[in-house]
Design an enzyme around this catalytic site. Structure first.
Site, short mmCIF file in Angstrom:
data_model
loop_
_atom_site.label_atom_id
_atom_site.label_comp_id
_atom_site.label_asym_id
_atom_site.label_seq_id
_atom_site.Cartn_x
_atom_site.Cartn_y
_atom_site.Cartn_z
N SER A 20 0.82 -1.20 0.00
CA SER A 20 0.00 0.00 0.00
C SER A 20 0.86 1.25 0.00
CB SER A 20 -0.93 0.02 1.22
OG SER A 20 -0.16 -0.01 2.41
N ASN A 107 -2.30 -1.33 13.52
CA ASN A 107 -3.74 -1.05 13.52
C ASN A 107 -4.07 0.26 14.21
OD1 ASN A 107 -3.81 -3.49 12.28
ND2 ASN A 107 -4.88 -4.60 13.93
N THR A 152 -37.33 28.26 -12.37
CA THR A 152 -37.75 26.99 -11.79
C THR A 152 -38.10 26.11 -12.99
OG1 THR A 152 -40.09 27.56 -11.65
CG2 THR A 152 -38.74 28.12 -9.74
N HIS A 153 -37.82 24.83 -12.89
CA HIS A 153 -38.02 23.91 -14.02
C HIS A 153 -37.24 24.37 -15.26
CE1 HIS A 153 -41.57 22.41 -11.73
NE2 HIS A 153 -41.70 23.69 -11.45
N SER A 274 -12.33 24.15 -29.90
CA SER A 274 -12.62 22.85 -30.49
C SER A 274 -11.55 22.55 -31.53
CB SER A 274 -14.00 22.90 -31.16
OG SER A 274 -14.08 21.96 -32.20
N LYS A 280 -15.76 27.76 -31.57
CA LYS A 280 -16.14 27.30 -30.23
C LYS A 280 -15.31 27.89 -29.10
CE LYS A 280 -18.84 24.58 -29.23
NZ LYS A 280 -18.84 23.12 -29.33
N ASN A 282 -15.42 26.75 -25.18
CA ASN A 282 -16.14 25.80 -24.34
C ASN A 282 -15.83 25.97 -22.83
OD1 ASN A 282 -17.26 24.54 -26.61
ND2 ASN A 282 -15.43 23.25 -26.88
N GLU A 287 -17.56 21.90 -16.89
CA GLU A 287 -17.97 20.55 -17.27
C GLU A 287 -17.17 19.49 -16.51
OE1 GLU A 287 -18.91 20.21 -21.77
OE2 GLU A 287 -17.61 21.95 -21.54
N TYR A 314 -9.98 -4.98 13.04
CA TYR A 314 -9.27 -4.67 11.81
C TYR A 314 -9.31 -5.84 10.84
CZ TYR A 314 -5.70 -3.40 8.44
OH TYR A 314 -5.04 -3.12 7.26
N GLN A 319 -7.35 -1.59 4.24
CA GLN A 319 -6.26 -0.91 3.54
C GLN A 319 -6.77 -0.18 2.29
OE1 GLN A 319 -2.23 -2.67 3.39
NE2 GLN A 319 -2.59 -2.81 1.19
N LYS A 322 -7.70 4.23 1.87
CA LYS A 322 -7.00 5.49 1.63
C LYS A 322 -7.18 6.05 0.23
CE LYS A 322 -4.32 3.88 5.11
NZ LYS A 322 -4.81 2.51 4.89
N1 ARG Z 1 -1.26 -0.77 5.57
C1 ARG Z 1 -2.22 -1.18 6.53
C2 ARG Z 1 -3.54 -0.45 6.28
O1 ARG Z 1 -3.52 0.61 5.80
C3 ARG Z 1 -1.77 -0.87 7.92
C4 ARG Z 1 -2.39 -1.74 8.94
C5 ARG Z 1 -1.95 -3.12 8.73
N2 ARG Z 1 -2.27 -3.96 9.82
C6 ARG Z 1 -2.13 -5.28 9.75
N3 ARG Z 1 -2.43 -5.96 10.77
N4 ARG Z 1 -1.76 -5.88 8.64
O2 ARG Z 1 -4.60 -0.97 6.58
#
Ligand code: ARG
Length: 455
Positions: A20, A107, A152-153, A274, A280, A282, A287, A314, A319, A322
């Protein structure tokens, strides 16, 4: 890197599939801040000596600088940002580095880093939303007397000041800022000390860690602290709502910039041509902003779906939290910033807007109001004016150019004076005095109020 119970090298496929760090390296600053606070707690608990703490702190600061300057080499083999930084630290400072992870799990570490990161993001996003509010206010102030048709509409409804329309978005953005601040409050609990799931038999001063990291309190259930990502879902939902607002603002912009409306001039810097049609110009920014709302919604659904079936606590599924969050933060910030720049460079074609707003049909409701003031029940007044509108349409004349005989026949209330003053656009706006309505005085007050608020 830590072999422990494993006899075999991990599959290369798993290394690639499971890493990750290509995403979560972005947490590095917050990871380092958290690790320094944790190390200080270990020192205060007598687990690290002063010297060990000092070398950990210095090592982490140095690693942070290298990451910032782009000279640090992240390794996929080390899976995530946490293990990359910890391994680099131990490489540099030796055995003291290997003590850092005492009474900590990735964790609770990632639960901390993510909260710290998102708390900062709430502030950055709030500031970007404020800049867009300022930009819209600038546009409103540059055309504070200009009148446009309100819709409106998507049918012409009633005349409003252009500023009133823009101030509506300023209000929406203000609630978005409020939601960002609220979301940040829910991130204001320090999870370190929760360990992998059940805390630790080594007792650290969690409150001191919280104070150092700027949290007002610590989390009160270790399982909840490592298991939930509701704070991230909340931010994504706030950004989805923000996206909905920005998309509507973009849609209005696109319509206003069309030849059909012809209200808004966008600068050459904020439009595209364009490849085929030489004429054009734009409104691509608007958009794209409208289109990127799809990501903001999608990212919310992604994370809600990742989380929905997970048994406490967990699970590695988490993971996946993010990428959507980072994407939404970037998308929303970039959109706020570029829309602000676009509105700074745009202007209203006041003549065109006024021409459209001068359609007397927009004041049909006002005519009905005059009948009400003359004692006609509103439903009846509505019918009478409706019939006058139909008559004007049959004759092919504007509503205000029916003959006085027509008006008198419709109702004795409709004297020449009443008719003339009703179809005076300025007077019609001046009459809209209730709080929240677009009288010139109300608009001036609102512009001043927002100027002070957004200083
Ligand atoms: N890279 C992991 C995540 O973002 C960190 C936590 C990992 N924990 C584990 N027990 N493998 O979730």
């Amino acid at each position: 890197m830590w072999k422990g119970r494993f006899q075999e090298e991990q599959s290369d496929l798993l290394k690639t599939y499971g890493e990750s760090v290509s995403i979560d390296w972005q947490l590095f600053k917050h990871d380092i801040r958290g690790s320094i606070a944790h190390a200080r707690a270990l020192k205060n608990a007598g687990i690290l000596t002063e010297v060990e703490f000092a070398s950990i702190e210095a090592g982490l600061i140095e690693i942070g600088k290298e990451i910032e300057s782009g000279t640090f080499e992240f390794s996929f083999e080390l899976e995530d940002v946490h293990m990359n930084i910890e391994a680099a630290l131990t490489n540099r400072i030796g055995p003291a580095g290997a003590k850092l992870h005492t009474a900590r799990s990735r964790n609770d570490q990632v639960a901390l880093d993510f909260r710290l990161y998102l708390r900062d993001a709430c502030e950055t996003l709030g500031n970007a939303a404020k800049s867009l509010q300022r930009s819209l206010l600038g546009l409103a102030s540059r055309h504070s007397e200009a009148i446009i048709p309100g819709y409106t509409h998507l049918q012409r409804a009633q005349p409003v000041f252009f500023a009133h329309h823009l101030l509506a978005y300023i209000e929406m953005l203000d609630r978005d800022r409020g939601r960002l601040a609220d979301a940040a409050k829910r991130m204001d609990s320090m999870p370190l000390g929760s360990g992998a799931i059940a805390g630790s038999t080594i007792t650290l001063d969690r409150e001191a860690v919280a104070r150092e990291l700027g949290f007002s309190k610590v989390t009160t259930n270790s399982m909840d602290a490592v298991a939930d990502r509701d704070f991230a879902c909340e931010l994504l939902s706030v950004l989805a709502i923000l996206g909905m607002h920005l998309s509507r603002l973009s849609e209005d912009t696109i319509l206003w910039a069309s030849a059909e409306f012809g209200f808004l001039n966008l600068s050459d810097r904020h439009t595209t041509g364009s490849s085929l049609m030489p004429q054009k110009k734009n409104p691509d920014i608007a958009e794209l902003a409208r289109g990127k709302t799809g990501r903001l919604y999608g990212n919310l659904i992604s994370l809600l779906t990742v989380m929905k079936g997970l048994p406490l606590t967990y699970n590695r599924d988490m993971q996946e939290d993010k990428e959507p969050v980072f994407d939404s933060i970037k998308t929303a910030t970039d959109t706020l910033v570029i829309l602000a720049e676009m509105f700074d460079g745009s202007s209203l074609r006041e003549d065109r807007a006024l021409e459209a707003a001068s359609d007397p049909l927009l004041l049909a409701t006002d005519l009905a109001d005059r009948l009400v003031e003359g004692g006609v029940p509103f439903r009846k007044a509505h019918e009478i004016v409706g019939a006058l509108v139909a008559l004007a349409q049959q004759r092919g004349t504007p509503l205000n150019e029916l003959t006085q005989a027509d008006f008198s026949a419709a109702s004795t209330v409709l004297t020449p004076d009443i008719v003339a003053s009703t179809f005076d656009l300025r007077l019609a706006l001046t009459a809209r005095r209730t709080t929240g309505a677009p009288s010139p005085k109300n608009i001036a007050t609102e512009i001043t109020r927002w100027e002070l608020t957004l200083q």
